[in-house]
Design a protein around this motif. Structure first.
Motif, short mmCIF file in Angstrom:
data_model
loop_
_atom_site.label_atom_id
_atom_site.label_comp_id
_atom_site.label_asym_id
_atom_site.label_seq_id
_atom_site.Cartn_x
_atom_site.Cartn_y
_atom_site.Cartn_z
N ILE A 129 0.84 -1.21 0.00
CA ILE A 129 0.00 0.00 0.00
C ILE A 129 0.88 1.25 0.00
CG2 ILE A 129 -1.45 1.41 1.54
CD1 ILE A 129 -3.17 -0.50 0.11
N ARG A 130 1.91 1.25 0.83
CA ARG A 130 2.79 2.41 0.94
C ARG A 130 3.68 2.61 -0.28
NH1 ARG A 130 4.63 2.50 7.38
NH2 ARG A 130 2.51 2.89 8.20
N ALA A 131 3.84 1.57 -1.08
CA ALA A 131 4.68 1.67 -2.29
C ALA A 131 3.90 2.18 -3.49
CB ALA A 131 5.29 0.31 -2.61
N MET A 132 2.59 2.26 -3.37
CA MET A 132 1.76 2.68 -4.50
C MET A 132 1.94 4.17 -4.82
SD MET A 132 -1.79 0.64 -3.73
CE MET A 132 -1.85 -1.15 -3.76
N LYS A 133 1.81 4.47 -6.10
CA LYS A 133 1.91 5.85 -6.57
C LYS A 133 0.63 6.24 -7.30
CE LYS A 133 6.14 6.28 -5.11
NZ LYS A 133 6.42 7.12 -3.92
N LYS A 134 0.34 7.52 -7.27
CA LYS A 134 -0.82 8.03 -8.00
C LYS A 134 -0.71 7.67 -9.48
CE LYS A 134 -3.41 12.29 -8.89
NZ LYS A 134 -3.49 13.76 -8.65
N GLY A 135 -1.76 7.11 -10.03
CA GLY A 135 -1.75 6.70 -11.43
C GLY A 135 -1.51 5.22 -11.63
N ASP A 136 -1.09 4.51 -10.57
CA ASP A 136 -0.93 3.06 -10.67
C ASP A 136 -2.29 2.42 -10.92
OD1 ASP A 136 1.74 3.38 -10.13
OD2 ASP A 136 1.70 2.46 -8.14
N LEU A 137 -2.26 1.23 -11.52
CA LEU A 137 -3.49 0.48 -11.77
C LEU A 137 -3.49 -0.81 -10.94
CD1 LEU A 137 -3.96 0.77 -15.65
CD2 LEU A 137 -4.96 2.19 -13.85
N ALA A 138 -4.67 -1.31 -10.64
CA ALA A 138 -4.79 -2.55 -9.86
C ALA A 138 -5.94 -3.39 -10.38
CB ALA A 138 -5.01 -2.22 -8.38
N PHE A 139 -5.75 -4.71 -10.29
CA PHE A 139 -6.84 -5.63 -10.55
C PHE A 139 -7.70 -5.69 -9.29
CE2 PHE A 139 -3.76 -7.86 -13.53
CZ PHE A 139 -4.42 -7.45 -14.69
N PHE A 140 -9.01 -5.65 -9.46
CA PHE A 140 -9.96 -5.85 -8.36
C PHE A 140 -10.27 -7.34 -8.33
CE2 PHE A 140 -13.23 -3.58 -5.70
CZ PHE A 140 -13.81 -4.72 -5.16
N TYR A 141 -10.00 -7.97 -7.18
CA TYR A 141 -10.13 -9.42 -7.05
C TYR A 141 -11.18 -9.78 -6.00
CZ TYR A 141 -8.56 -14.27 -6.21
OH TYR A 141 -8.47 -15.65 -6.07
N HIS A 142 -12.17 -10.57 -6.40
CA HIS A 142 -13.18 -11.05 -5.46
C HIS A 142 -12.62 -12.26 -4.71
CE1 HIS A 142 -17.09 -9.21 -7.36
NE2 HIS A 142 -16.36 -8.33 -6.68
N SER A 143 -12.56 -12.14 -3.39
CA SER A 143 -11.96 -13.18 -2.55
C SER A 143 -12.99 -13.74 -1.58
CB SER A 143 -10.78 -12.57 -1.78
OG SER A 143 -10.18 -13.51 -0.94
N ASN A 144 -12.64 -14.92 -1.01
CA ASN A 144 -13.48 -15.53 0.02
C ASN A 144 -14.93 -15.66 -0.43
OD1 ASN A 144 -13.87 -16.73 2.53
ND2 ASN A 144 -14.34 -14.80 3.55
N CYS A 145 -15.11 -16.18 -1.66
CA CYS A 145 -16.44 -16.32 -2.24
C CYS A 145 -16.50 -17.60 -3.05
CB CYS A 145 -16.78 -15.11 -3.10
SG CYS A 145 -15.58 -14.78 -4.41
N LYS A 146 -17.64 -17.87 -3.64
CA LYS A 146 -17.83 -19.12 -4.38
C LYS A 146 -16.85 -19.28 -5.52
CE LYS A 146 -21.43 -21.92 -6.59
NZ LYS A 146 -22.86 -21.97 -7.01
N VAL A 147 -16.66 -18.22 -6.31
CA VAL A 147 -15.72 -18.27 -7.44
C VAL A 147 -14.74 -17.10 -7.34
CG1 VAL A 147 -15.46 -18.36 -9.96
CG2 VAL A 147 -17.53 -19.29 -8.89
N PRO A 148 -13.64 -17.28 -6.61
CA PRO A 148 -12.64 -16.20 -6.53
C PRO A 148 -12.10 -15.87 -7.92
CG PRO A 148 -12.23 -17.93 -4.90
CD PRO A 148 -13.25 -18.47 -5.85
N ALA A 149 -11.98 -14.57 -8.21
CA ALA A 149 -11.56 -14.20 -9.56
C ALA A 149 -11.20 -12.73 -9.64
CB ALA A 149 -12.68 -14.50 -10.56
N ILE A 150 -10.39 -12.39 -10.66
CA ILE A 150 -10.18 -10.99 -11.03
C ILE A 150 -11.43 -10.55 -11.78
CG2 ILE A 150 -8.84 -9.40 -12.45
CD1 ILE A 150 -6.43 -11.26 -12.08
N VAL A 151 -12.06 -9.48 -11.31
CA VAL A 151 -13.35 -9.06 -11.87
C VAL A 151 -13.34 -7.67 -12.49
CG1 VAL A 151 -14.68 -10.57 -10.36
CG2 VAL A 151 -14.11 -8.26 -9.59
N GLY A 152 -12.23 -6.95 -12.35
CA GLY A 152 -12.18 -5.61 -12.91
C GLY A 152 -10.88 -4.91 -12.61
N THR A 153 -10.84 -3.62 -12.91
CA THR A 153 -9.64 -2.81 -12.66
C THR A 153 -10.02 -1.51 -11.97
OG1 THR A 153 -9.74 -1.73 -14.83
CG2 THR A 153 -8.43 -3.76 -14.66
N MET A 154 -9.04 -0.93 -11.29
CA MET A 154 -9.23 0.37 -10.63
C MET A 154 -7.91 1.14 -10.67
SD MET A 154 -9.72 -1.14 -6.79
CE MET A 154 -8.61 -2.40 -6.13
N GLU A 155 -7.98 2.40 -10.31
CA GLU A 155 -6.80 3.26 -10.36
C GLU A 155 -6.55 3.89 -9.00
OE1 GLU A 155 -5.18 7.33 -12.63
OE2 GLU A 155 -7.04 6.36 -13.27
#
Length: 279
Positions: free
Chosen positions: A145-171
């Motif tokens: 978290i502390r290494a992140m910079k403004k403008g970086d992108l991340a995958f949004f990952y659904h965890s602890n659920c029936k089908v864990p998966a990458i479901v989108g992106t955020m900035e």
């Protein structure tokens, strides 16, 4: 915003480019040579080639002669750049210096101290202001978290659920700040220093907070999620770009680093499924 599990643990040199001039000279020579003398000319060319052939790196002799008399090799060499260019098309929009991440959230109901800590890609999409990514209570995730910079992108990952998966992106739109107190729509105030809150940490000094948050905004939702099962399959393949992926090595880390190569590979897989990722 409760987005993580509370039980996270401690991430031969190439020949010179061929000239069309060489081909033209050869054509002119062929036109000016009487038909009867054509066969001897071919034999002489091969003999000359054999006699002048130098080391494999092409620094001795004439590499153009070698290429002209071996069209199959010339075809192979011209086909390789085409393949490279094809791969590069999926990464042409990558911003130099940008970092990539994977951040987990729980889309299904889970109660902590009377609070439902679920948070999905749809919840993020509904936000009208940057969302503080709170609840990080493990040092490896906090350090990311502390290494992140403004403008970086991340995958949004659904965890602890029936089908864990990458479901989108955020900035990431705001870099890290102390996890003190934030008011989140529909959830009220959250803080590492409020004993009534889900992620309260009595060991964190309000004057010197040990935990941090970043603020993120929604970028896009995938039409076809990339499941954990698929990620593990790629991870198990020899020389696959995901063979050292931090999230797969430290399975329960909630915020993990994604290398540029890993990001590009996953983006290319998403593109094949019809999801063009906005860079």
């Amino acid at each position: 915003m409760p987005k993580r599990k509370t039980k996270d643990p401690e991430d031969v040199a190439e020949e010179p480019r061929r000239s069309s001039r060489r081909v033209k000279v050869a054509e002119d020579k062929a036109e000016s040579t009487p038909p009867a003398k054509a066969p001897p000319a071919v034999k002489k060319s091969k003999k000359t080639q054999k006699a002048s052939r130098g080391p494999a790196d092409g620094r001795d002799g004439n590499p153009q002669d070698d290429a002209d008399n071996k069209p199959p090799l010339a075809v192979e060499k011209t086909s390789k750049p085409a393949k490279k260019s094809e791969n590069a098309s999926s990464t042409q929009d990558v911003v130099p210096g940008r970092q990539y991440w994977l951040m987990k959230a729980e889309p299904e109901t889970r109660m902590e101290k009377g609070h439902d800590v679920r948070f999905s890609i749809d919840d993020l999409a509904a936000r009208t202001e940057p969302e503080p990514w709170d609840g990080i209570r493990a040092y490896p995730a906090r350090n990311n978290i502390r290494a992140m910079k403004k403008g970086d992108l991340a995958f949004f990952y659904h965890s602890n659920c029936k089908v864990p998966a990458i479901v989108g992106t955020m900035e990431i739109v705001e870099e890290h700040s102390p996890d003190r107190e934030y008011h989140i729509p529909l959830r009220g105030t959250v803080s590492a220093h409020d004993s009534s809150k889900p992620y309260y940490d009595p060991s964190s000094d309000p004057e010197n907070p040990k935990w941090s948050v970043v603020h993120v905004v929604f970028r896009q939702k995938l039409n076809t999620p990339v499941t954990l099962k698929e990620l593990k399959a790629w991870y198990s393949e020899k020389d696959n770009p995901l063979e050292n992926m931090q999230m797969l090595k430290l399975a329960r880390i909630s915020v993990s680093k994604v290398s540029t190569e890993e990001w590009n590979f996953l983006v290319s897989q998403m593109k094949e499924r019809g999801d063009e990722i906005k860079q």
